[in-house]
Design a protein around this motif. Structure first.
Motif, PDB file in Angstrom:
ATOM      1  N   MET A   1      -5.450   4.367   2.630  1.00  0.00           N
ATOM      2  CA  MET A   1      -5.635   5.571   1.806  1.00  0.00           C
ATOM      3  C   MET A   1      -5.077   5.306   0.413  1.00  0.00           C
ATOM      4  SD  MET A   1      -4.530   8.576   4.420  1.00  0.00           S
ATOM      5  CE  MET A   1      -3.297   7.665   5.291  1.00  0.00           C
TER       6      MET A   1
ATOM      7  N   ASN B   1       0.514  -0.017  14.473  1.00  0.00           N
ATOM      8  CA  ASN B   1      -0.305   0.490  13.359  1.00  0.00           C
ATOM      9  C   ASN B   1      -0.704  -0.671  12.461  1.00  0.00           C
ATOM     10  OD1 ASN B   1       0.037   3.107  14.200  1.00  0.00           O
ATOM     11  ND2 ASN B   1       1.499   3.669  12.610  1.00  0.00           N
TER      12      ASN B   1
ATOM     13  N   TYR C   1       0.823  -1.218   0.000  1.00  0.00           N
ATOM     14  CA  TYR C   1       0.000   0.000   0.000  1.00  0.00           C
ATOM     15  C   TYR C   1       0.855   1.266   0.000  1.00  0.00           C
ATOM     16  CZ  TYR C   1       0.984  -1.021   4.894  1.00  0.00           C
ATOM     17  OH  TYR C   1       1.622  -1.355   6.047  1.00  0.00           O
TER      18      TYR C   1
ATOM     19  N   GLY D   1       9.642   6.434   4.372  1.00  0.00           N
ATOM     20  CA  GLY D   1      10.640   5.382   4.353  1.00  0.00           C
ATOM     21  C   GLY D   1      10.816   4.753   5.746  1.00  0.00           C
ATOM     22  N   GLU D   2      11.861   3.996   5.868  1.00  0.00           N
ATOM     23  CA  GLU D   2      12.128   3.422   7.188  1.00  0.00           C
ATOM     24  C   GLU D   2      13.229   4.242   7.856  1.00  0.00           C
ATOM     25  OE1 GLU D   2      10.820   1.511   9.349  1.00  0.00           O
ATOM     26  OE2 GLU D   2      12.553   1.845  10.620  1.00  0.00           O
TER      27      GLU D   2
ATOM     28  N   THR E   1       8.018   3.372  12.741  1.00  0.00           N
ATOM     29  CA  THR E   1       9.005   2.450  12.176  1.00  0.00           C
ATOM     30  C   THR E   1       8.341   1.128  11.836  1.00  0.00           C
ATOM     31  OG1 THR E   1      10.949   1.111  12.743  1.00  0.00           O
ATOM     32  CG2 THR E   1       9.673   1.934  14.583  1.00  0.00           C
TER      33      THR E   1
ATOM     34  N   VAL F   1      -2.818  -1.297   9.065  1.00  0.00           N
ATOM     35  CA  VAL F   1      -3.599  -0.764   7.941  1.00  0.00           C
ATOM     36  C   VAL F   1      -4.621  -1.832   7.533  1.00  0.00           C
ATOM     37  CG1 VAL F   1      -3.521   0.135   5.580  1.00  0.00           C
ATOM     38  CG2 VAL F   1      -1.666   0.649   7.161  1.00  0.00           C
TER      39      VAL F   1
ATOM     40  N   SER G   1       4.521  -0.670  12.700  1.00  0.00           N
ATOM     41  CA  SER G   1       3.515  -1.179  11.759  1.00  0.00           C
ATOM     42  C   SER G   1       3.486  -2.706  11.774  1.00  0.00           C
ATOM     43  CB  SER G   1       3.847  -0.700  10.347  1.00  0.00           C
ATOM     44  OG  SER G   1       3.906   0.703  10.338  1.00  0.00           O
TER      45      SER G   1
HETATM   46  N1  SAM Z   1       8.481   2.574   7.593  1.00  0.00           N
HETATM   47  C1  SAM Z   1       7.752   3.043   8.717  1.00  0.00           C
HETATM   48  C2  SAM Z   1       6.523   2.198   8.973  1.00  0.00           C
HETATM   49  O1  SAM Z   1       6.169   1.400   8.116  1.00  0.00           O
HETATM   50  O2  SAM Z   1       5.946   2.325  10.038  1.00  0.00           O
HETATM   51  C3  SAM Z   1       7.367   4.497   8.623  1.00  0.00           C
HETATM   52  C4  SAM Z   1       6.870   5.023   7.308  1.00  0.00           C
HETATM   53  S1  SAM Z   1       5.272   4.398   6.830  1.00  0.00           S
HETATM   54  C5  SAM Z   1       5.026   5.248   5.320  1.00  0.00           C
HETATM   55  C6  SAM Z   1       4.242   5.208   8.018  1.00  0.00           C
HETATM   56  C7  SAM Z   1       2.877   4.632   8.212  1.00  0.00           C
HETATM   57  O3  SAM Z   1       2.104   4.849   7.050  1.00  0.00           O
HETATM   58  C8  SAM Z   1       2.846   3.126   8.482  1.00  0.00           C
HETATM   59  O4  SAM Z   1       2.096   2.867   9.652  1.00  0.00           O
HETATM   60  C9  SAM Z   1       2.148   2.576   7.281  1.00  0.00           C
HETATM   61  O5  SAM Z   1       1.428   1.433   7.603  1.00  0.00           O
HETATM   62  C10 SAM Z   1       1.275   3.730   6.870  1.00  0.00           C
HETATM   63  N2  SAM Z   1       0.851   3.706   5.472  1.00  0.00           N
HETATM   64  C11 SAM Z   1       1.643   3.593   4.378  1.00  0.00           C
HETATM   65  N3  SAM Z   1       0.905   3.632   3.252  1.00  0.00           N
HETATM   66  C12 SAM Z   1      -0.391   3.771   3.650  1.00  0.00           C
HETATM   67  C13 SAM Z   1      -1.639   3.879   2.954  1.00  0.00           C
HETATM   68  N4  SAM Z   1      -1.705   3.855   1.629  1.00  0.00           N
HETATM   69  N5  SAM Z   1      -2.768   4.013   3.701  1.00  0.00           N
HETATM   70  C14 SAM Z   1      -2.712   4.048   5.051  1.00  0.00           C
HETATM   71  N6  SAM Z   1      -1.570   3.960   5.751  1.00  0.00           N
HETATM   72  C15 SAM Z   1      -0.428   3.819   5.069  1.00  0.00           C
END
Ligand code: SAM
Ligand code: SF4
Length: 324
Positions: free
Chosen positions: A189, A157, A26, A67-68, A95, A159, A118
């Motif tokens: 999203m 987190n 996603y 990113g991470e 993270t 999704v 996540s």
């Molecule tokens: N790499 C880290 C992580 O995965 O937690 C931090 C960056 S990540 C982009 C931040 C958060 O955005 C994560 O909890 C991820 O699940 C969420 N995320 C990424 N794409 C998403 C989407 N299309 N819809 C909802 N949440 C999203």
């Protein structure tokens, strides 16, 4: 700082890098993304300078994301530098947790207050499917390490996608009884043309949670609550949060602004407006200029997002490039 609609902005989310050791379906395409040159990423000195300037003007909550974030070398030093700024009251990180088992203790010692990790499913096979390269065991060890290090609260987190099954939710119910973890279910999203099937609705997940005989979810509060609505089960240590950017947006209470890894201020996650601060800083901007650029970005915050009719004019960025 105030935006044009009278909202107080006291929260800066900083994407530290566009790189990641996972490939969540996603968040980015399976082949990965075109990465920014290292020279075009904000340096740690530039990031700390921005935080220092904004912290003098009411921004007291900082989140490091990507990113991470933990794949960028020197993160412990960055945390120490930001954590030592007098007016930063809350320093958090989002993270994927894969490197936390080795880093959680040092991050806490350097001044990190809390983490969001996540975990979209606790089935190792489905976890591999959604994350591309992720190992579930590493992430669960990271969660344990974060709790042991005293990072608090630890939030998970999740999704809502097709990989979340009822059995995962049962696991999360067990966790909130064993540990002080807050499990947050987040609506998917549609950002960056990713190919993923959305999963169970928030309503279905609530039903699953209440089906385990622990009673009804009761409204609760949680530190650093943000846009989530929190609930607790009777006598649970942790709570459940529900984040609904799609079905029920929370823009009227928005308190945040974003900085991308390549040095653009983003007034809103879901709009394409970007203000280039890196070029200005590298051309000699003083602290007052930096503040002015952020104030001009705040004036461009819209009253609410429009996910149904996304603004695509400036091209598509994936979540990993913006900093979720
Ligand atoms: N790499 C880290 C992580 O995965 O937690 C931090 C960056 S990540 C982009 C931040 C958060 O955005 C994560 O909890 C991820 O699940 C969420 N995320 C990424 N794409 C998403 C989407 N299309 N819809 C909802 N949440 C999203
Ligand atoms: Fe990486 Fe986080 Fe995006 Fe997954 S959600 S690909 S871990 S940045």
């Amino acid at each position: 700082m105030l935006d044009a609609y009278g909202r107080t902005i006291d929260y800066l989310r900083i994407s530290i890098t566009d790189r990641c050791n996972f490939r969540c379906a996603y968040c980015m395409p399976p082949e990965g993304i075109h990465l920014v040159n290292m020279a075009d990423l904000l340096t740690f000195e530039e990031i700390v300078r921005i935080v220092r300037v904004l912290s003098m003007h009411g921004v007291n909550k900082i989140r490091l994301t990507g990113g991470e974030p933990l794949v960028r070398r020197g993160m412990i030093d960055l945390v120490r530098s930001i954590g030592s700024l007098e007016k930063v009251e809350d320093l958090a990180m989002t993270t994927n947790g894969s490197l936390l088992a080795v880093m959680a203790k040092d991050l806490k010692a350097a001044g990190l207050d809390r983490v969001n990790i996540s975990v979209d499913t606790v089935d190792a096979v489905r976890f591999g499917q959604i994350t591309g390269a992720g190992k579930l065991a590493d992430v669960l060890n990271g969660v344990k390490a974060a709790l042991a290090a005293g990072l608090a609260p630890v939030k998970l987190n999740v999704v809502l996608t097709e990989v979340l099954h009822q059995a995962d939710v049962q696991y999360f119910v067990e966790q909130v009884y064993k540990y002080p973890v807050d499990v947050r279910f987040i609506e998917y999203m549609p950002i960056g043309d990713c190919q993923i099937q959305p999963g169970a609705s928030i309503w279905t997940v609530k039903q699953w949670i209440e089906s385990y005989g622990k009673g009804k979810l009761q409204p609760a509060v949680c530190k650093g609550g943000g846009p989530a609505k929190y609930f607790r089960l009777k006598q649970s240590l942790g709570s459940f949060g529900f984040i609904t950017p799609v079905s029920e947006h929370f823009c009227q209470a928005c308190n945040r602004i974003r900085l991308t890894a390549d040095g653009k201020i983003k007034p809103c996650l879901l709009a394409n407006t970007e203000i280039d601060i890196k070029t200005a800083m590298r051309a000699g901007a003083n602290d007052f200029d930096i503040l002015n650029l952020f104030e001009s970005a705040l004036r461009q915050k819209s009253p609410h997002h429009n996910l149904q009719q996304p603004d695509r004019e400036a091209g598509v960025r994936y979540m990993t490039q913006i900093g979720g």
